[in-house]
Design a protein around this motif. Sequence first.
Motif, mmCIF file in Angstrom:
data_model
loop_
_atom_site.group_PDB
_atom_site.id
_atom_site.type_symbol
_atom_site.label_atom_id
_atom_site.label_comp_id
_atom_site.label_asym_id
_atom_site.label_seq_id
_atom_site.Cartn_x
_atom_site.Cartn_y
_atom_site.Cartn_z
ATOM 1 N N ARG A 2 14.763 14.826 44.373
ATOM 2 C CA ARG A 2 16.100 15.204 43.894
ATOM 3 C C ARG A 2 16.719 14.088 43.041
ATOM 4 N N ARG B 198 2.559 16.362 46.645
ATOM 5 C CA ARG B 198 3.864 16.386 45.993
ATOM 6 C C ARG B 198 4.919 16.605 47.072
ATOM 7 N N ASP C 203 8.820 20.090 52.043
ATOM 8 C CA ASP C 203 9.946 20.226 52.948
ATOM 9 C C ASP C 203 9.487 20.010 54.387
ATOM 10 N N PRO D 252 10.685 22.916 58.128
ATOM 11 C CA PRO D 252 9.891 24.039 58.643
ATOM 12 C C PRO D 252 8.728 23.599 59.532
ATOM 13 N N ARG E 36 1.921 24.583 52.732
ATOM 14 C CA ARG E 36 2.641 25.432 51.785
ATOM 15 C C ARG E 36 4.145 25.284 51.901
ATOM 16 N N THR F 230 5.706 22.903 49.932
ATOM 17 C CA THR F 230 6.062 22.097 48.764
ATOM 18 C C THR F 230 7.450 22.485 48.257
ATOM 19 N N LEU F 231 8.264 21.483 47.968
ATOM 20 C CA LEU F 231 9.642 21.762 47.556
ATOM 21 C C LEU F 231 9.703 22.352 46.158
ATOM 22 N N PRO F 232 10.537 23.375 45.974
ATOM 23 C CA PRO F 232 10.757 23.868 44.621
ATOM 24 C C PRO F 232 11.503 22.824 43.792
ATOM 25 N N ARG F 233 11.266 22.866 42.486
ATOM 26 C CA ARG F 233 11.930 21.938 41.575
ATOM 27 C C ARG F 233 13.181 22.582 41.014
ATOM 28 N N ARG F 234 14.195 21.764 40.797
ATOM 29 C CA ARG F 234 15.385 22.264 40.116
ATOM 30 C C ARG F 234 15.184 22.267 38.613
ATOM 31 N N ARG F 235 14.281 21.414 38.143
ATOM 32 C CA ARG F 235 14.004 21.309 36.718
ATOM 33 C C ARG F 235 12.721 20.506 36.555
ATOM 34 N N TRP G 193 18.586 16.154 56.215
ATOM 35 C CA TRP G 193 18.099 16.786 54.989
ATOM 36 C C TRP G 193 19.173 16.743 53.888
ATOM 37 N N ARG H 122 7.691 28.692 45.022
ATOM 38 C CA ARG H 122 8.092 27.838 46.144
ATOM 39 C C ARG H 122 9.566 28.092 46.446
ATOM 40 N N ASP I 154 11.351 28.246 42.649
ATOM 41 C CA ASP I 154 10.909 27.804 41.330
ATOM 42 C C ASP I 154 9.545 28.378 41.006
ATOM 43 N N ASP J 85 6.693 24.120 36.344
ATOM 44 C CA ASP J 85 7.439 22.883 36.107
ATOM 45 C C ASP J 85 6.561 21.657 36.290
#
Lengths: 476, 80
Positions: free
Chosen positions: A39, A62, A65, A68, A82, A84-89, A326, B2, B61, B65
Amino acid sequence: MSTTDERGASRAHRPDDSLARLRREGRIVIVGASLAGLRGAETLREEGFAGSLTIIGDEPDRPYDRPPLSKQVLVGGAAADRTTLPRRRAIRAHWRLRTAATGLDLTARRVRLDDGDEVPYDRLLITTGARSRPWPQPAEAELDGVFVLRTNRDAERLGRRLMAGPRRVLVIGAGFTGSEIASACRELGLPVTVVERGPTPLVGALGGVVGQVAAELQREHGVDLRCSVMVTALEGDAAGRLRRAHLSDGTALDVDLAVVALGAVRNTEWLDGSGLGAGPRGVACDAGCRAFDVRGLVTDDVFVAGDVARSPHPLFGYQFLSLDHWGNAVAQAEVAAHNMISPGPDRRPHLWVPAFWSSQFGVNIKSIGVPSMGEEILIAQGSLAEHSFAGVYGCQGRVVAAVTFDQTKWLDFYQQQIETAAPFPPPFRSVDRRPDGLHPVPAEFPDPSLPSHGPTVTLCGYSPTERRIVFTPARA
Amino acid sequence: MRLVVDLNRCQGYAQCVFLAPDVFSLNGEEALRYTPYVDDARREQVAAAMAACPVQAILMDDVVDDMMDDPLPAAFDVHH
């Protein structure tokens, strides 16, 4: 030799010039590739940092989270690899994974790595987090069947063993992680014993009044809960497999699987001797996330965020708080990243109000503020007996925290109460107030840490950029 | 894709549970559980759940990316 005017002019220009250069082509290194590191990286790019970004992490994956891992992953609702954190950008980062930082040279501005490499930086963000506190006897910790739970690898190994159907699981420590593991075991139908040194589960985080409810939850769900007891030894068989645990009450327990859930240790060893103010309790930093050196001077190129940071909070008597939450990792990383590439007047303090959640035994537990600072608790809504309530913690006549069991809708209100240093006990009547909520009772923390006397502080404004600190006189 | 839910924000409105029941569920009265990794077939469902969340707590996402990251150094692949 230049004139005074010229020197003055060049001096006046230098900070802006160097900041512009940093933003355009500087080198930012982030040590710690988890939630806070990710982040932070995203915020740097979001705010226009165009230079090089290197992220160093000792785990192979990478950023992923962790919450969970002690919940849906253990009961088979999600795969351990499974999360893995989603990316904001997109962050256009150079990743150095499976690589641990082993040292820091503050003068040369270089991070040393375990592969012998050194990485130079103009700004450094430390987000190395924490790890599970290991079982204190190394030989016993090595036994087959003894686990900790922190990483996705840990969760994968533990999940596999739970699925194999152990005769009995022993959970050592009834904090949030231990309690969630016990909950998962019961959901899987496994016999589980929880051994807790304190008088109730969650007593350190929420106090004995709420802890008693947590104890009832565990027992109603079939957990063999043993409080005020310690595990004194783990015994293995000839093949090195765990077979028995010995307890401080003189009894023994046949188990083939034990999970050590004794809290976390901050990952600061790599900073030993660096001159940074780092130790077992974390890396001390100011409210703007700038690290202190050992002399107590604030650095201007080393920043800290997440579990490893320890920073003063104006709402709580300026005590240094280290929060392995978190939400704190996210909020503090955003502030740190913003401040790393912003001029002094545009920098922001990290004024996030601590918040966390846990789900166990089908109950949603959420908290806001710093419960452990509370001397007393008032059950303002619902009832302890129904395991559905909102409890408000007070200290020195003001509201400092709230906790809800399946009553999350009230938390926003109590956050406002905390931010405005509202009086405790609340002078108003509340909806769903029961007879046992008419008077505050001692919150029963084992070792209450009282804030020092001083001015209380309130936060105002809505947007993070508008937040300003407003001092109000001490209530005594 | 994800997926992560900010469970500090989540207030258990459970709109996501109705819109994407394969991905989100309630454990008890208000504790949200979700699958952190969902396949493309669930994309529309999850997008609807994200849009409907009253507190906007859901983040999803596309893995693309990651392609914007610098390539990992060759040594990384060779040694590991």
